[in-house]
Design a protein around this motif. Structure first.
Motif, short mmCIF file in Angstrom:
data_model
loop_
_atom_site.label_atom_id
_atom_site.label_comp_id
_atom_site.label_asym_id
_atom_site.label_seq_id
_atom_site.Cartn_x
_atom_site.Cartn_y
_atom_site.Cartn_z
N GLU B 64 0.83 -1.20 0.00
CA GLU B 64 0.00 0.00 0.00
C GLU B 64 0.88 1.27 0.00
O GLU B 64 0.62 2.22 -0.74
CB GLU B 64 -0.87 -0.03 1.27
N VAL B 65 1.92 1.23 0.82
CA VAL B 65 2.84 2.38 0.90
C VAL B 65 3.56 2.55 -0.44
O VAL B 65 3.68 3.67 -0.97
CB VAL B 65 3.87 2.17 2.04
N ALA B 68 1.38 4.11 -3.04
CA ALA B 68 1.23 5.56 -2.83
C ALA B 68 2.48 6.30 -3.33
O ALA B 68 2.37 7.34 -3.99
CB ALA B 68 0.99 5.85 -1.35
N PHE B 69 3.66 5.75 -3.06
CA PHE B 69 4.90 6.36 -3.56
C PHE B 69 4.94 6.34 -5.09
O PHE B 69 5.34 7.31 -5.73
CB PHE B 69 6.13 5.62 -3.01
#
Lengths: 111, 256
Positions: B64-65, B68-69
């Motif tokens: 998920e991170v 987003a990046f």
């Protein structure tokens, strides 16, 4: 009461800008401060803070620098640029206008 | 590798950040955050295993991170891809011009023709050079975009081939066949270069040319097989393979 994640996601930029308008902070510190001020109501996945910080940095609202803390640890501190200060004020005003409208609708619905 | 390293590595791997600098920055920043989280959990009396669980839970899914990046750095990634593609196409075009120019010069020497007049007319083969580069690079693009499905790997080449057929048919209706055959030879050459049997790829550069020559020989070269064209195509494909390998070595971080 925990806050809905989607609701939080939409306001994360505002929270970052507001907190950084008070003093320079690093990511972990921003989260600690948010949790503390919200009295533990904020429960968001901490990893997602960093893409938001990088997005604001890319837009020119933040500047960053690595600093070494007292315990010798290196941390990336973020601070607001002039554009960031303007954006913080604008976002805050927008938020207040938005919540005012929502509150007025909700209070009429209750009465 | 600790569990904290694994989380950071997973984010870095999936985020596809453009360049070393942002990658190192994000890596260092996330690592510092995870260290703080783990330290906080341990200071509250949790053992290492429980602290690791808390870190994972509070940090969130690395996927998920990373997503987003990836979304934050999408414009930079796209710009980098466009620049890399432009470099590949330019280097490939130069390689093809040099390869075919060399073949033609040697042929001119062997047949006692003037090299200068041969090279002076080389610009007439512009469509042919473009077709070879387009055929080879479109198949390579297919390999990169769809590495697991052969049908989808061929998709960019087939689509581009149909477009080129229409463009050549409109621009050079009398001579549109040869660039199209060159396009197919280059694409099939690249396709067969994936086969690990040596020299099989030569059939890729020869096959479409042989079929075209059998079907409409007089239109291409009379009733003699165009050996020179085949030689030029084959050397071009060999040169293009080396260009692609060099390209992947130079941009190693994107092909890891």
């Amino acid at each position: 009461m925990p806050i809905d994640r989607e609701l939080l996601k939409g306001s994360i930029a505002l929270l970052i800008l507001k907190l950084l308008s008070e003093r320079d902070m690093y990511g972990y510190e921003i989260i600690q401060e948010s949790v503390h001020r919200s009295q533990d109501a904020f429960e968001f996945k901490e990893g997602t803070l960093y893409p938001a910080l990088h997005q604001l940095h890319k837009r020119g609202y933040l500047r960053s620098e690595w600093r070494t803390g007292e315990n010798g640890k290196q941390r990336k501190y973020y601070s607001l640029t002039a554009a960031g200060r303007k954006a913080a004020r604008r976002s805050e005003q927008e938020w207040f206008s938005f919540t005012k409208v929502v509150n007025s609708i909700l209070s009429k619905a209750h009465s | 590798m600790t569990h904290l390293d694994r989380i950071v590595s997973r984010v870095i791997l999936l985020a596809k950040l453009p360049g070393n600098k942002p990658r190192c920055e994000v890596e260092k920043e996330l690592r510092a955050h995870l260290d703080d989280l783990a330290e906080e959990a341990r200071s509250q009396g949790y053992d290492d295993e429980a602290a690791a669980r808390i870190v994972r839970m509070r940090f969130g899914q690395p996927e998920e991170v990373a997503a987003a990046f990836a979304s934050v750095y999408a414009p930079e990634r796209l710009a980098k891809r466009i620049l890399q593609s432009a470099i590949l196409v330019t280097a490939s075009t130069v390689a093809v011009v040099v390869a075919i120019g060399t073949v033609q010069s040697i042929a001119a020497l062997c047949t006692a023709n003037s090299i200068i007049s041969t090279l002076r007319d080389i610009h007439r083969e512009l469509f042919g050079f473009a077709a070879i580069v387009a055929g080879y690079c479109s198949l390579y693009a297919g390999e990169r975009l769809f590495p697991t499905s052969l049908a989808r790997t061929l998709l960019p080449s087939v689509t581009l081939g149909l477009w080129l057929a229409a463009v050549f048919g409109w621009l050079i209706p009398q001579h549109g066949a040869l660039p199209l055959v060159a396009f197919m030879c280059a694409a099939f050459g690249r396709l067969l270069q994936r086969v690990e049997i040596p020299l099989v790829w030569l059939a890729g550069t020869g096959g479409p040319l042989l079929i075209a020559w059998a079907l409409c020989g007089p239109l291409i070269s009379g009733w003699q097989f165009p050996w020179l064209v085949w030689l030029g195509l084959t050397i071009s494909c060999k040169a293009l393979r080396e260009i692609v390998r060099l390209f992947e070595r130079v941009f190693v971080e994107d092909f890891a």
